[in-house]
Enzyme design. Structure first.
Site, short mmCIF file in Angstrom:
data_model
loop_
_atom_site.label_atom_id
_atom_site.label_comp_id
_atom_site.label_asym_id
_atom_site.label_seq_id
_atom_site.Cartn_x
_atom_site.Cartn_y
_atom_site.Cartn_z
N HIS A 51 0.84 -1.20 0.00
CA HIS A 51 0.00 0.00 0.00
C HIS A 51 0.88 1.26 0.00
CE1 HIS A 51 -3.76 2.18 1.61
NE2 HIS A 51 -2.80 3.10 1.61
N GLU A 52 1.76 1.35 0.99
CA GLU A 52 2.50 2.59 1.21
C GLU A 52 3.69 2.76 0.26
OE1 GLU A 52 1.39 4.89 2.96
OE2 GLU A 52 -0.02 3.96 4.35
N HIS A 56 1.94 4.24 -3.19
CA HIS A 56 2.13 5.68 -3.00
C HIS A 56 3.54 6.14 -3.34
CE1 HIS A 56 -1.80 5.97 -1.42
NE2 HIS A 56 -1.55 5.52 -0.20
N GLU A 85 -5.61 6.27 -3.48
CA GLU A 85 -6.01 5.47 -2.33
C GLU A 85 -6.74 4.18 -2.74
OE1 GLU A 85 -4.67 5.99 0.27
OE2 GLU A 85 -4.28 8.12 0.47
#
Length: 237
Positions: A51-52, A56, A85
């Protein structure tokens, strides 16, 4: 991802969000902050990194090499927060989708969406009581209320911060269009998934330095099968 010199993992106390990323523009260093005590289960931590860092951070890194990096308005780019997101929420579930003993439910994005909607209708105390049906741990429930009610001076009033709705909205939109997605274009930078489908934008993308996360780079077909399973489990056709 060979990013050891660019990003570090830091354990931090007194954080509302279980994870967050901060970037130092002076040093160029990025920190992934994980709140203490760690609430993630062992199998979920890899999803958090997908995710991070795998979403991102890599999209931000790739964005720097694109023509729109310093002038997004010139290229009429849409706000990318839903895609950012939504894609991150999907990537967090990819490992679960590969494991047929696990079910990759979008329950966290759904909880965020529900909490935002109910925050518009309830006070802090009422929301805390309402969320008990989904979050039995009092500390986690308190943090969820803080997350969606932050910014309000009076906790007795209705209202909140509704940004968290983008996690579910973005994931839903991307999964609906997953068969159309060119993943390298999607990872070209911090762009909306609709913009990544435009031929006009694809013509100016600098593809030479795009970094893809390992979950895609190692086997794109396997990644796409994971998207299909996530969509199926969450009844997204």
């Amino acid at each position: 991802h060979n990013l050891e010199d660019c990003i570090s993992v830091v354990l931090a106390e007194n954080k509302i969000s279980p994870t967050s990323v901060i970037h130092d523009t002076k040093t160029g260093q990025t920190k992934l902050l994980i709140g203490l005590p760690i609430t993630y289960r062992r199998k979920r931590i890899k999803g958090v990194l997908n995710h991070e860092i795998g979403t991102h951070y890599l999209r931000k890194l790739n964005d720097r090499d694109q023509r729109w990096a310093k002038s997004r308005k010139t290229f009429f780019l849409k706000n990318a927060i839903k895609t950012e997101e939504g894609l991150a929420s999907i990537n967090q579930l990819v490992d679960a989708a590969w494991d047929h003993d696990r079910s990759p439910f979008l329950w966290v994005p759904a909880l965020y969406y529900y909490s935002a909607v109910r925050a518009s209708e309830l006070s802090f105390a009422e929301l805390y009581k309402d969320l008990e049906r989904y979050i039995d741990d009092p500390k986690r429930r308190w943090k969820q209320c803080l997350r969606v009610k932050r910014g309000l001076k009076d906790s007795s009033v209705k209202g909140g911060l509704y940004k968290d709705q983008v996690y579910l909205e973005g994931a839903y939109e991307i999964l609906k269009k997953r068969s159309q997605m060119d993943l390298k274009s999607l990872y070209a930078g911090k762009i909306h998934h609709d913009d990544s489908l435009k031929n006009t934008l694809r013509k100016i993308i600098n593809y030479s330095h795009i970094r893809l996360p390992n979950i895609i780079k190692n086997d794109e077909a396997k990644y796409r099968r994971a998207l299909d399973r996530i969509a199926a489990v969450n009844h997204i056709t």
